[in-house]
Design an enzyme around this catalytic site. Structure first.
Site, PDB file in Angstrom:
ATOM      1  N   HIS A 151       1.262 -14.555   8.771  1.00  0.00           N
ATOM      2  CA  HIS A 151       0.784 -14.795   7.339  1.00  0.00           C
ATOM      3  C   HIS A 151       1.193 -16.059   6.522  1.00  0.00           C
ATOM      4  CE1 HIS A 151      -1.292 -10.408   7.287  1.00  0.00           C
ATOM      5  NE2 HIS A 151      -1.697 -11.272   8.448  1.00  0.00           N
ATOM      6  N   CYS A 166      -3.509 -36.023  -3.648  1.00  0.00           N
ATOM      7  CA  CYS A 166      -4.969 -36.476  -3.393  1.00  0.00           C
ATOM      8  C   CYS A 166      -5.508 -35.602  -4.913  1.00  0.00           C
ATOM      9  CB  CYS A 166      -5.673 -35.701  -2.360  1.00  0.00           C
ATOM     10  SG  CYS A 166      -5.557 -33.858  -2.308  1.00  0.00           S
ATOM     11  N   CYS A 180      -6.079 -31.904   1.226  1.00  0.00           N
ATOM     12  CA  CYS A 180      -5.759 -32.616   2.160  1.00  0.00           C
ATOM     13  C   CYS A 180      -4.666 -32.335   3.443  1.00  0.00           C
ATOM     14  CB  CYS A 180      -4.944 -33.991   1.442  1.00  0.00           C
ATOM     15  SG  CYS A 180      -3.368 -33.802   0.560  1.00  0.00           S
ATOM     16  N   GLN A 183       4.088 -10.255   9.371  1.00  0.00           N
ATOM     17  CA  GLN A 183       3.009 -10.314   8.316  1.00  0.00           C
ATOM     18  C   GLN A 183       3.981 -10.628   7.034  1.00  0.00           C
ATOM     19  OE1 GLN A 183      -0.138  -7.121   8.915  1.00  0.00           O
ATOM     20  NE2 GLN A 183       1.731  -6.097   9.522  1.00  0.00           N
ATOM     21  N   ASP A 232       8.477 -13.584   3.490  1.00  0.00           N
ATOM     22  CA  ASP A 232       9.686 -13.416   2.613  1.00  0.00           C
ATOM     23  C   ASP A 232      10.936 -14.383   3.635  1.00  0.00           C
ATOM     24  OD1 ASP A 232       9.833 -10.036   3.355  1.00  0.00           O
ATOM     25  OD2 ASP A 232      10.751 -11.781   4.435  1.00  0.00           O
ATOM     26  N   ASN A 240       7.636   4.213  10.603  1.00  0.00           N
ATOM     27  CA  ASN A 240       6.781   3.947   9.383  1.00  0.00           C
ATOM     28  C   ASN A 240       7.069   5.114   8.429  1.00  0.00           C
ATOM     29  OD1 ASN A 240       5.280   1.674   7.942  1.00  0.00           O
ATOM     30  ND2 ASN A 240       3.684   3.137   7.973  1.00  0.00           N
ATOM     31  N   ARG A 272       0.790  -1.009   0.033  1.00  0.00           N
ATOM     32  CA  ARG A 272      -0.180   0.191  -0.232  1.00  0.00           C
ATOM     33  C   ARG A 272       0.816   1.290  -0.041  1.00  0.00           C
ATOM     34  NH1 ARG A 272      -1.808  -3.803   3.058  1.00  0.00           N
ATOM     35  NH2 ARG A 272      -3.782  -4.860   2.735  1.00  0.00           N
ATOM     36  N   SER A 296       1.365  -0.709   7.568  1.00  0.00           N
ATOM     37  CA  SER A 296       0.376   0.117   7.516  1.00  0.00           C
ATOM     38  C   SER A 296      -0.761   0.126   8.445  1.00  0.00           C
ATOM     39  CB  SER A 296      -0.374   0.299   6.122  1.00  0.00           C
ATOM     40  OG  SER A 296      -0.946  -0.955   5.634  1.00  0.00           O
ATOM     41  N   CYS A 341      -1.512 -28.222   0.340  1.00  0.00           N
ATOM     42  CA  CYS A 341      -2.630 -28.494  -0.624  1.00  0.00           C
ATOM     43  C   CYS A 341      -3.840 -28.184   0.248  1.00  0.00           C
ATOM     44  CB  CYS A 341      -2.614 -30.330  -0.710  1.00  0.00           C
ATOM     45  SG  CYS A 341      -4.354 -30.659  -1.563  1.00  0.00           S
TER      46      CYS A 341
HETATM   47  N1  APR Z   1      10.772   2.724   5.562  1.00  0.00           N
HETATM   48  C1  APR Z   1       9.698   3.043   6.577  1.00  0.00           C
HETATM   49  N2  APR Z   1       8.542   2.701   6.006  1.00  0.00           N
HETATM   50  C2  APR Z   1       8.295   1.967   4.881  1.00  0.00           C
HETATM   51  C3  APR Z   1       9.254   1.850   3.827  1.00  0.00           C
HETATM   52  C4  APR Z   1      10.792   2.194   4.664  1.00  0.00           C
HETATM   53  N3  APR Z   1      11.931   1.678   3.776  1.00  0.00           N
HETATM   54  N4  APR Z   1       8.970   1.166   2.946  1.00  0.00           N
HETATM   55  C5  APR Z   1       7.708   1.036   2.900  1.00  0.00           C
HETATM   56  N5  APR Z   1       7.252   1.581   4.148  1.00  0.00           N
HETATM   57  C6  APR Z   1       5.827   1.821   4.758  1.00  0.00           C
HETATM   58  C7  APR Z   1       4.897   2.247   3.639  1.00  0.00           C
HETATM   59  O1  APR Z   1       4.663   3.406   3.793  1.00  0.00           O
HETATM   60  C8  APR Z   1       3.465   1.398   4.258  1.00  0.00           C
HETATM   61  O2  APR Z   1       2.702   2.265   5.122  1.00  0.00           O
HETATM   62  O3  APR Z   1       5.600   0.171   5.205  1.00  0.00           O
HETATM   63  C9  APR Z   1       4.112   0.353   5.207  1.00  0.00           C
HETATM   64  C10 APR Z   1       3.847  -0.963   4.322  1.00  0.00           C
HETATM   65  O4  APR Z   1       2.381  -1.424   4.553  1.00  0.00           O
HETATM   66  P1  APR Z   1       1.520  -2.216   3.463  1.00  0.00           P
HETATM   67  O5  APR Z   1       2.119  -2.106   2.139  1.00  0.00           O
HETATM   68  O6  APR Z   1       0.046  -2.004   3.735  1.00  0.00           O
HETATM   69  O7  APR Z   1       2.405  -3.681   4.387  1.00  0.00           O
HETATM   70  P2  APR Z   1       1.548  -4.632   5.484  1.00  0.00           P
HETATM   71  O8  APR Z   1       1.163  -3.497   6.665  1.00  0.00           O
HETATM   72  O9  APR Z   1       2.704  -5.567   5.946  1.00  0.00           O
HETATM   73  O10 APR Z   1       0.376  -5.121   4.738  1.00  0.00           O
HETATM   74  C11 APR Z   1      -0.280  -6.449   5.734  1.00  0.00           C
HETATM   75  O11 APR Z   1      -1.714  -6.899   3.807  1.00  0.00           O
HETATM   76  O12 APR Z   1      -1.592  -7.278   1.484  1.00  0.00           O
HETATM   77  C12 APR Z   1      -1.830  -7.970   3.019  1.00  0.00           C
HETATM   78  O13 APR Z   1      -1.190  -9.974   3.727  1.00  0.00           O
HETATM   79  C13 APR Z   1      -0.373  -8.861   3.069  1.00  0.00           C
HETATM   80  O14 APR Z   1       0.663  -9.285   5.244  1.00  0.00           O
HETATM   81  C14 APR Z   1       0.184  -8.295   4.131  1.00  0.00           C
HETATM   82  C15 APR Z   1      -0.824  -7.319   4.824  1.00  0.00           C
END
Ligand code: APR
Length: 255
Positions: free
Chosen positions: A128, A164, A139, A107, A110, A227, A40, A203, A136
């Site tokens: 996650h 299966c 099964c 979450q 990787d 963040n 996001r 996020s 699968c």
């Molecule tokens: N430094 C600081 N903040 C960062 C950086 C960075 N280098 N890179 C990205 N971000 C911030 C972005 O601004 C964003 O707010 O990290 C946040 C990532 O948020 P998301 O993309 O929503 O990822 P996440 O919160 O892990 O999503 C949760 O949603 O898509 C599903 O299952 C998937 O585990 C995932 C879950």
């Protein structure tokens, strides 16, 4: 966004310096510096291609063989296969080696935390799942993703379960699937027992994991959020650090 000072705010440093049992909650933002896009953020997967979300919807995945073939191609090409941990992952390993990490809830799928060395003194809770395991959906067979991707490379666009005949998938939680209950319980306990809940690169928009932040706060923990963008829980944080994780997290842990 104005060039962020790489100095973590004073309050965040003070909170972290006094912490003895940190529960870290990480999201895709801690892996972007390793070449894995988040979902996001400004260059996120969803931001750039909202339709890609369909691959992560369990009903669509079960119903549409073409979508599954697209998902298998996407798994084969996933940047996680080439990614290496960055200074953000390593900072959490340092915190663990200082004996100050209660648990690492991630979450992310990787496995970069484990590659960095996390998990030896405190649990890594992959709420996650992991891209590197396959399952699968009929099964419950589990195996390595690499073994199934070898079948894809050999020409099977949507390889069925060899036990299966059921539908195979990465061992990750899609929208519409429930999280592992044991992992969720362990994560909730880690949030309730920590003195600092450190949310990094998420996020905080996906439940039930985002709920760990208010849970920790209500149990009396300080909340520190690192963040690049605002989250719904900034208001209850004792400190919010707007900066690049790979730059500011090492400073916070060293504090
Ligand atoms: N430094 C600081 N903040 C960062 C950086 C960075 N280098 N890179 C990205 N971000 C911030 C972005 O601004 C964003 O707010 O990290 C946040 C990532 O948020 P998301 O993309 O929503 O990822 P996440 O919160 O892990 O999503 C949760 O949603 O898509 C599903 O299952 C998937 O585990 C995932 C879950």
């Amino acid at each position: 966004m104005a060039a962020e000072s790489s100095r973590a705010p004073q309050r965040a440093r003070e909170i972290m310096a006094g912490a003895s049992a940190v529960t870290a909650l990480t999201g895709a933002g801690i892996s972007t510096a390793s070449g894995i896009p988040d979902f996001r953020g400004p260059q996120g997967v969803w931001t750039n291609n909202p339709a890609a979300a369909r691959m992560f919807d369990i009903e669509a995945y079960l119903a549409d063989p073409d979508l599954r073939a697209q998902a298998w191609r996407s798994r084969s090409e996933h940047p996680a296969w080439r990614a290496r941990p960055n200074d953000g992952h390593r900072a959490l390993v340092d915190l663990e080696r200082q004996g100050r990490l209660r648990a690492l809830v991630t979450q992310n799928i990787d496995e970069l935390h484990q590659s960095a060395g996390s998990g030896l003194q405190a649990p890594v809770l992959e709420v996650h799942g992991s891209l590197k395991r396959a399952v699968c959906l009929s099964c419950g067979w589990r195996g390595t993703m690499e073994a199934v991707l070898a079948r894809v490379a050999a020409g099977e666009a949507d390889p069925p379960c060899e036990v299966c005949g059921g539908i195979l998938k990465s061992d990750t939680v899609s929208f519409g699937q429930s999280l592992d209950r044991q992992l969720l319980r362990e994560s909730a306990r880690a949030a309730a027992e920590c003195d600092v809940l450190l949310a990094v690169g998420t996020s905080l928009q996906v439940n039930p994991v985002a709920g760990l932040v208010p849970l920790a706060h209500e149990a009396g923990a300080e909340v520190v959020i690192v963040n690049a963008e605002p989250t719904p829980f900034d208001a209850i944080a004792g400190a919010v650090v707007r900066g690049q994780i790979e730059q500011v997290l090492p400073e916070l842990v060293a504090a």
